[in-house]
Design a protein around this motif. Structure first.
Motif, mmCIF file in Angstrom:
data_model
loop_
_atom_site.group_PDB
_atom_site.id
_atom_site.type_symbol
_atom_site.label_atom_id
_atom_site.label_comp_id
_atom_site.label_asym_id
_atom_site.label_seq_id
_atom_site.Cartn_x
_atom_site.Cartn_y
_atom_site.Cartn_z
ATOM 1 N N UNK A 239 0.831 -1.268 -0.035
ATOM 2 C CA UNK A 239 0.030 -0.054 0.101
ATOM 3 C C UNK A 239 0.722 1.089 -0.161
ATOM 4 N N UNK A 240 0.346 2.492 0.116
ATOM 5 C CA UNK A 240 0.849 3.624 -0.024
ATOM 6 C C UNK A 240 2.016 3.891 1.231
ATOM 7 N N UNK A 241 1.365 3.811 2.409
ATOM 8 C CA UNK A 241 2.148 4.196 3.619
ATOM 9 C C UNK A 241 3.690 3.491 3.470
ATOM 10 N N UNK A 242 3.949 2.254 3.428
ATOM 11 C CA UNK A 242 5.124 1.516 3.501
ATOM 12 C C UNK A 242 5.972 2.057 2.091
ATOM 13 N N UNK A 243 5.364 2.263 1.107
ATOM 14 C CA UNK A 243 5.994 2.662 -0.250
ATOM 15 C C UNK A 243 6.637 3.957 0.293
ATOM 16 N N UNK A 244 5.789 5.094 0.934
ATOM 17 C CA UNK A 244 6.505 6.106 1.340
ATOM 18 C C UNK A 244 7.439 5.883 2.167
ATOM 19 N N UNK A 245 7.525 5.210 3.238
ATOM 20 C CA UNK A 245 8.656 4.808 4.191
ATOM 21 C C UNK A 245 9.916 4.488 3.321
ATOM 22 N N UNK A 246 9.559 3.767 2.185
ATOM 23 C CA UNK A 246 10.968 3.526 1.409
ATOM 24 C C UNK A 246 11.337 4.676 0.619
ATOM 25 N N UNK A 247 10.589 5.574 0.351
ATOM 26 C CA UNK A 247 10.933 6.846 -0.236
ATOM 27 C C UNK A 247 11.665 7.621 0.913
ATOM 28 N N UNK A 248 11.121 7.718 1.875
ATOM 29 C CA UNK A 248 11.972 8.321 2.937
ATOM 30 C C UNK A 248 13.366 8.018 3.114
ATOM 31 N N UNK A 249 13.382 6.461 3.292
ATOM 32 C CA UNK A 249 14.542 5.818 3.592
ATOM 33 C C UNK A 249 15.583 5.988 2.277
ATOM 34 N N UNK A 250 15.230 6.226 1.249
ATOM 35 C CA UNK A 250 15.955 6.519 -0.105
ATOM 36 C C UNK A 250 16.250 5.237 -0.741
ATOM 37 N N UNK A 251 15.118 4.162 -0.374
ATOM 38 C CA UNK A 251 15.153 2.874 -1.082
ATOM 39 C C UNK A 251 14.490 3.126 -2.409
ATOM 40 N N UNK A 252 13.520 4.024 -2.485
ATOM 41 C CA UNK A 252 12.697 4.096 -3.656
ATOM 42 C C UNK A 252 12.828 5.633 -4.124
ATOM 43 N N UNK A 253 13.006 5.788 -5.224
ATOM 44 C CA UNK A 253 13.309 7.306 -6.091
ATOM 45 C C UNK A 253 11.832 7.736 -6.260
#
Length: 352
Positions: free
Chosen positions: A84-98
């Motif tokens: 879902x969206x929230x864990x995706x944004x956690x990955x963005x915050x962690x620089x794992x996702x652009x």
């Protein structure tokens, strides 16, 4: 021994458990597994620049591939799949996702937690798929009738905001109803089992219930919610010249894919159904009601103001830890040539 057929409610739960909407916000009590980094699902393209894209099942990768928009990449896209969206944004915050696509509410919760995320693009579509559902034989006829009744909703989701806004439009507050916080699969079981009086939810769950004739719409999101979805990027990726250029190209490909979906609803519904496990009839209904209606729009002042209203509402309800300016989490560099965020989404003619 002859097997007995599964009850309809259980049949409905199977595909729903495979699909998590970008509109959904995670409950504060989300499990660690739900917050973990997404699983990899391959790489497309060639070149030295690698764009790490966060996706959801039946999302960007599937639609870009179906539309032929992954055939000539001069950079590489490395896909990661999230629930879902929230864990995706956690990955963005962690620089794992652009970059990755989410609904209108996860960015509010991410910004409220002061995550390092930046909204860079938006789509606007029909909001008739964002509904408050009641059983077909329910005596409830108007939103006002929800007073004192139990309503299931995913906490922190777009449906949560729609419930608050719909109640206020009817002169009620959230405290006037008995809120049961449930994620969609559990909410469906409660709804079909008569454990709650109503369910605030989004497509494709709306289409699933209506197609199965398990409920009807009490009210929907038209005139209540903003109908926006967002592409959210990592500030570090935006500061990188190569990745920023790749993001710009990626967004253009998504826009062309949106046009393809609108022009080929049946073909996309087949792909989407196969990718998610949804029945074809449900996928097609959701495409025509919601997903095929989306068009790319600018992340403009109106979009920011609308998101600010959501942020302020959840801050007032103490569901985000602080008040903040949503504009601080927006980058408008990719707005060029796009229509205003208030531009109406597309629609399908009756019977098409």
């Amino acid at each position: 021994m002859k097997r007995r057929p599964l009850p309809l409610a259980l049949l409905l739960l199977i595909p729903l458990s495979l699909l998590a909407s970008g509109c959904s916000g995670a409950s504060p009590a989300a499990s660690p597994a739900a917050s973990s980094q997404g699983s990899g699902s391959g790489t497309d393209g060639k070149g030295s620049v690698v764009l790490n894209v966060g996706d959801q099942k039946g999302g960007a990768e599937a639609v870009l591939r179906a539309a032929g928009e992954l055939d000539d990449l001069d950079y590489r896209i490395k896909w990661s799949t999230f629930t879902s969206g929230p864990p995706l944004l956690e990955a963005v915050n962690a620089k794992a996702v652009d970059i990755g696509s989410v609904g209108n509410t996860p960015p509010v919760f991410a910004a409220g937690a002061d995550s390092k995320v930046t909204v860079v693009a938006a789509t606007h579509g029909d909001t008739s798929g964002e509904t408050i559902l009641v059983p077909e034989d329910s005596k409830l006829k108007r939103t006002e009738d929800l007073k004192g009744r139990s309503v299931a909703v995913a906490q922190g989701s777009s449906a949560h905001y729609q419930l608050v806004a719909s109640l206020r439009k009817a002169g009620l507050e959230l405290s006037d109803v008995k809120v049961t916080y449930l994620q969609p699969a559990d909410a469906l079981a409660a709804f079909t089992g008569g454990k709650v009086d109503a369910w605030a939810v989004w497509d494709p769950y709306t289409s699933q219930v209506l197609t199965a004739k398990q409920g009807r719409v009490l009210t929907d999101g038209r005139g209540v919610v903003n109908g926006l979805n967002f592409q959210v990027a990592a500030p570090g990726a935006l500061a990188d010249k190569g990745k920023s250029a790749a993001i710009g190209d990626y967004l253009k490909r998504l826009r062309r894919a949106e046009n393809w979906v609108y022009e080929h609803p049946e073909e996309w519904a087949e792909v989407w159904a196969k990718d998610t496990g949804l029945p074809y009839e449900v996928a097609l209904a959701a495409v025509k009601r919601t997903y095929g209606t989306r068009i790319s729009v600018a992340v403009d002042k109106e979009a920011v103001a609308s998101e600010q209203e959501i942020a302020d509402t959840f801050a007032e309800l103490k569901l985000v830890p602080r008040r903040f300016d949503f504009a601080d989490y927006v980058d408008t560099r990719f707005n060029k040539g796009l229509p205003p965020s208030t531009t109406e989404g597309r629609s399908y003619e009756e019977g098409s």
